[in-house]
Design a protein around this motif. Structure first.
Motif, PDB file in Angstrom:
ATOM      1  N   ALA A 191      37.760  27.227  18.787  1.00 31.54           N
ATOM      2  CA  ALA A 191      38.785  26.322  19.505  1.00 31.54           C
ATOM      3  C   ALA A 191      39.704  26.903  20.246  1.00 31.54           C
ATOM      4  O   ALA A 191      40.311  26.576  21.502  1.00 31.54           O
ATOM      5  N   LEU A 192      40.536  28.034  19.474  1.00 28.96           N
ATOM      6  CA  LEU A 192      41.736  28.537  20.098  1.00 28.96           C
ATOM      7  C   LEU A 192      41.271  29.418  21.169  1.00 28.96           C
ATOM      8  O   LEU A 192      41.975  29.587  22.252  1.00 28.96           O
ATOM      9  N   ILE A 193      40.262  30.100  21.248  1.00 30.67           N
ATOM     10  CA  ILE A 193      39.530  30.915  22.111  1.00 30.67           C
ATOM     11  C   ILE A 193      39.546  30.072  23.507  1.00 30.67           C
ATOM     12  O   ILE A 193      39.839  30.403  24.686  1.00 30.67           O
ATOM     13  N   ALA A 194      38.646  28.716  23.254  1.00 33.40           N
ATOM     14  CA  ALA A 194      38.469  27.943  24.546  1.00 33.40           C
ATOM     15  C   ALA A 194      39.633  27.495  25.273  1.00 33.40           C
ATOM     16  O   ALA A 194      39.781  27.510  26.492  1.00 33.40           O
ATOM     17  N   GLU A 195      40.579  27.189  24.293  1.00 28.33           N
ATOM     18  CA  GLU A 195      41.939  26.691  25.003  1.00 28.33           C
ATOM     19  C   GLU A 195      42.436  27.878  25.763  1.00 28.33           C
ATOM     20  O   GLU A 195      43.073  27.694  26.790  1.00 28.33           O
ATOM     21  N   ASP A 196      42.672  29.120  25.260  1.00 29.29           N
ATOM     22  CA  ASP A 196      43.140  30.363  25.829  1.00 29.29           C
ATOM     23  C   ASP A 196      42.632  30.227  26.925  1.00 29.29           C
ATOM     24  O   ASP A 196      43.021  30.876  28.214  1.00 29.29           O
ATOM     25  N   GLN A 197      41.176  30.392  27.034  1.00 27.42           N
ATOM     26  CA  GLN A 197      40.199  30.608  28.360  1.00 27.42           C
ATOM     27  C   GLN A 197      40.415  29.725  29.378  1.00 27.42           C
ATOM     28  O   GLN A 197      40.705  29.938  30.779  1.00 27.42           O
ATOM     29  N   ALA A 198      40.789  28.428  29.012  1.00 27.14           N
ATOM     30  CA  ALA A 198      41.076  27.303  29.820  1.00 27.14           C
ATOM     31  C   ALA A 198      42.334  27.498  30.662  1.00 27.14           C
ATOM     32  O   ALA A 198      42.570  27.088  31.758  1.00 27.14           O
ATOM     33  N   GLN A 199      43.456  27.898  29.638  1.00 33.53           N
ATOM     34  CA  GLN A 199      44.719  28.120  30.339  1.00 33.53           C
ATOM     35  C   GLN A 199      44.672  29.212  31.342  1.00 33.53           C
ATOM     36  O   GLN A 199      45.179  29.088  32.406  1.00 33.53           O
ATOM     37  N   LYS A 200      44.013  30.361  30.999  1.00 37.55           N
ATOM     38  CA  LYS A 200      43.979  31.481  31.949  1.00 37.55           C
ATOM     39  C   LYS A 200      43.166  30.894  33.232  1.00 37.55           C
ATOM     40  O   LYS A 200      43.505  31.359  34.370  1.00 37.55           O
ATOM     41  N   LEU A 201      42.101  30.186  33.086  1.00 38.61           N
ATOM     42  CA  LEU A 201      41.421  29.561  34.184  1.00 38.61           C
ATOM     43  C   LEU A 201      42.373  28.748  35.027  1.00 38.61           C
ATOM     44  O   LEU A 201      42.372  28.789  36.497  1.00 38.61           O
ATOM     45  N   ALA A 202      43.024  27.903  34.577  1.00 39.65           N
ATOM     46  CA  ALA A 202      43.718  26.857  35.191  1.00 39.65           C
ATOM     47  C   ALA A 202      45.049  28.234  35.994  1.00 39.65           C
ATOM     48  O   ALA A 202      45.275  27.410  37.081  1.00 39.65           O
ATOM     49  N   GLU A 203      45.425  29.017  35.346  1.00 40.35           N
ATOM     50  CA  GLU A 203      46.413  30.014  36.148  1.00 40.35           C
ATOM     51  C   GLU A 203      45.760  30.311  37.264  1.00 40.35           C
ATOM     52  O   GLU A 203      46.588  30.700  38.304  1.00 40.35           O
ATOM     53  N   LEU A 204      44.589  30.761  37.371  1.00 39.99           N
ATOM     54  CA  LEU A 204      43.693  31.293  38.505  1.00 39.99           C
ATOM     55  C   LEU A 204      43.750  30.418  39.661  1.00 39.99           C
ATOM     56  O   LEU A 204      43.233  30.901  40.874  1.00 39.99           O
ATOM     57  N   SER A 205      43.443  29.174  39.301  1.00 44.63           N
ATOM     58  CA  SER A 205      43.099  28.208  40.276  1.00 44.63           C
ATOM     59  C   SER A 205      44.270  27.777  41.305  1.00 44.63           C
ATOM     60  O   SER A 205      45.638  27.934  40.786  1.00 44.63           O
ATOM     61  N   ASP A 243      57.203  33.245  32.518  1.00 54.24           N
ATOM     62  CA  ASP A 243      57.076  31.989  33.264  1.00 54.24           C
ATOM     63  C   ASP A 243      56.304  31.086  32.818  1.00 54.24           C
ATOM     64  O   ASP A 243      55.700  29.940  33.420  1.00 54.24           O
ATOM     65  N   ARG A 244      55.449  31.352  31.786  1.00 52.06           N
ATOM     66  CA  ARG A 244      54.480  30.704  31.048  1.00 52.06           C
ATOM     67  C   ARG A 244      54.910  29.961  29.666  1.00 52.06           C
ATOM     68  O   ARG A 244      55.502  30.331  28.823  1.00 52.06           O
ATOM     69  N   LYS A 245      54.992  28.559  29.858  1.00 53.79           N
ATOM     70  CA  LYS A 245      55.298  27.804  28.636  1.00 53.79           C
ATOM     71  C   LYS A 245      54.289  27.645  27.437  1.00 53.79           C
ATOM     72  O   LYS A 245      54.617  27.742  26.414  1.00 53.79           O
ATOM     73  N   ASN A 246      53.037  27.867  27.817  1.00 55.00           N
ATOM     74  CA  ASN A 246      51.852  27.658  26.742  1.00 55.00           C
ATOM     75  C   ASN A 246      51.340  29.034  26.717  1.00 55.00           C
ATOM     76  O   ASN A 246      50.729  29.623  27.583  1.00 55.00           O
ATOM     77  N   GLN A 247      51.257  29.540  25.430  1.00 52.86           N
ATOM     78  CA  GLN A 247      50.555  30.792  25.306  1.00 52.86           C
ATOM     79  C   GLN A 247      49.736  30.785  23.785  1.00 52.86           C
ATOM     80  O   GLN A 247      50.475  30.673  22.891  1.00 52.86           O
ATOM     81  N   VAL A 248      48.471  30.331  23.698  1.00 49.88           N
ATOM     82  CA  VAL A 248      47.752  30.323  22.510  1.00 49.88           C
ATOM     83  C   VAL A 248      47.720  31.394  21.811  1.00 49.88           C
ATOM     84  O   VAL A 248      47.604  31.643  20.762  1.00 49.88           O
ATOM     85  N   GLY A 249      47.547  32.563  22.613  1.00 47.36           N
ATOM     86  CA  GLY A 249      47.284  33.578  21.898  1.00 47.36           C
ATOM     87  C   GLY A 249      48.493  34.797  22.065  1.00 47.36           C
ATOM     88  O   GLY A 249      48.448  35.985  22.134  1.00 47.36           O
ATOM     89  N   SER A 250      49.532  34.080  22.028  1.00 48.83           N
ATOM     90  CA  SER A 250      50.701  34.773  22.347  1.00 48.83           C
ATOM     91  C   SER A 250      51.123  35.812  21.245  1.00 48.83           C
ATOM     92  O   SER A 250      51.863  37.015  21.414  1.00 48.83           O
ATOM     93  N   GLY A 251      50.598  35.435  19.676  1.00 57.21           N
ATOM     94  CA  GLY A 251      51.156  36.116  18.532  1.00 57.21           C
ATOM     95  C   GLY A 251      52.493  35.967  18.533  1.00 57.21           C
ATOM     96  O   GLY A 251      53.034  36.983  17.834  1.00 57.21           O
ATOM     97  N   ASP A 252      53.160  34.832  18.718  1.00 55.93           N
ATOM     98  CA  ASP A 252      54.541  34.897  18.334  1.00 55.93           C
ATOM     99  C   ASP A 252      54.719  34.693  16.875  1.00 55.93           C
ATOM    100  O   ASP A 252      54.226  33.531  16.342  1.00 55.93           O
ATOM    101  N   ARG A 253      55.305  35.501  15.994  1.00 54.57           N
ATOM    102  CA  ARG A 253      55.037  35.259  14.587  1.00 54.57           C
ATOM    103  C   ARG A 253      56.377  34.464  14.030  1.00 54.57           C
ATOM    104  O   ARG A 253      56.241  34.185  12.844  1.00 54.57           O
TER     105      ARG A 253
END
Length: 357
Positions: A343-357, A293-303
């Motif tokens: 920058a990628l790590i920061a965006e990934d963390q921001a998305q995860k924080l947003a999911e928790l809120s 159910d997630r549209k955005n995944q910075v660290g998804s590893g989709d090759r």
């Protein structure tokens, strides 16, 4: 569970571990090692929690002083200055704690298997694959990591059809995992007489290196073939069947290694790659279920995803996942990747924080 309850749970667990380890005679070596690791991981979190609670307490004291009609003017002035400082510091500490409490990727501390394959673009794609290989090699050197070639399929002009590397060091996968995907290059090939810009691509896969305890491989599920190693242009670089190809029959996954003269060493390296591929296969399945159910995944590893473009005429590197563009292509290709990865790590963390809120 509320944020404050989560903080209390961390502090209480830290105190509980300290009490349990103080009586080491009641623990066996395995239990003590496990508890020591958990205690060490929680210690920096508890330090930030304590700093947050102290700041919150000081902020409450300042508010009381400011609301007290009997407090003299000089004290109120000091309290007001301190209150404004704390008002900025408390949210920063709260964010630090939230980041530290985010669910950890169990693979982050692992070493990594890096695979680079030339994609569309013929010889130019193979040359670009070699450029990426050197970029990652230089980045590993900057980080103090070991960069060990496992297998390579070269073309005669210095390019790679495919190459596999084992990278070992501290938190290798945590930083390299964002590199999985399609990398695109736009430049004028050396063989292009008309000066036209060509676009070609290479695919990068980053797999966490698996230990025996992470993945169990049954011998009956493997087919192991040996053959003669071949170099550029198909010339034999070995007169014995030292190259090894391993096929995992249930999944169809294949690994091969021909870089060593020793068949035993090649088999060992091919098995290391196979364990990593099987471990990654399991992780990909779990990630797909969790992220349905997630549209955005910075660290998804989709090759199959195009993640980055290297534009030589403009000296530009663009990461398409986070709309980051840097006009310092030369430095990036020399292994200066921290700005992109941070920058990628920061965006990934921001998305995860947003999911928790």
């Amino acid at each position: 569970m509320s944020f404050q309850e989560a903080l209390s749970q961390v502090v209480n667990r830290h105190e509980e571990l300290a009490a349990l380890m103080s009586d080491a005679s009641s623990l066996n070596a395995s239990e003590f090692t496990k508890m020591s690791k958990e205690y060490a991981e929680l210690t920096p979190v508890v330090e930030v929690v304590n700093a947050l609670r102290n700041a919150q307490g000081e902020m409450a004291e300042c508010e009381q002083m400011l609301a007290d009609p009997d407090c003299d003017a000089d004290m109120k002035e000091l309290a007001e200055a301190e209150y404004h400082d704390l008002k900025k510091r408390v949210p920063e500490l709260e964010r630090d704690v939230q980041l530290m409490l985010l669910p950890k990727d169990e693979a982050d501390e692992k070493n990594a298997i890096l695979e680079i394959r030339a994609g569309t673009g013929g010889d130019e794609a193979a040359l670009f694959a070699a450029d990426l290989y050197r970029m990652y090699q230089r980045y590993a050197e900057r980080m103090g990591w070991k960069f060990e070639l496992l297998d390579v399929n070269e073309i005669g002009i210095g390019g790679f059809k495919e190459v596999s590397v084992n990278i070992t060091g501290k938190n290798v996968f945590a930083r390299f995992k964002y590199e999985s995907g399609v990398h695109r290059v736009q430049r004028v090939p050396a063989t292009e007489s008309g000066g036209r810009i060509h676009t070609s691509a290479a695919t990068v896969a980053v797999l966490p290196e698996a230990e025996d305890v992470d993945i169990k491989v049954e011998a009956k599920d493997l087919r192991i073939d040996t053959y003669r190693s071949q170099g550029a242009g198909g010339q034999h670089v070995n007169t014995t069947d030292s190259a090894v190809r391993i096929t995992h029959i249930p999944t169809g996954l294949v690994t091969q290694c021909q870089d060593n003269k020793s068949q035993h060493k090649n088999k060992e390296q091919a098995m290391k790659m196979m364990r990593a591929k099987l471990y990654d296969h399991e992780r990909q399945q779990l990630d797909a279920e969790r992220a349905a159910d997630r549209k955005n995944q910075v660290g998804s590893g989709d090759r199959s995803e195009r993640i980055r473009t290297y534009n030589f005429p403009q000296g530009r590197v663009s990461d398409h996942r986070i709309n980051l563009t840097l006009y310092r292509l030369d430095e990036v290709l020399q292994g200066d990747l921290d700005e992109v990865i941070d920058a990628l790590i920061a965006e990934d963390q921001a998305q995860k924080l947003a999911e928790l809120s």
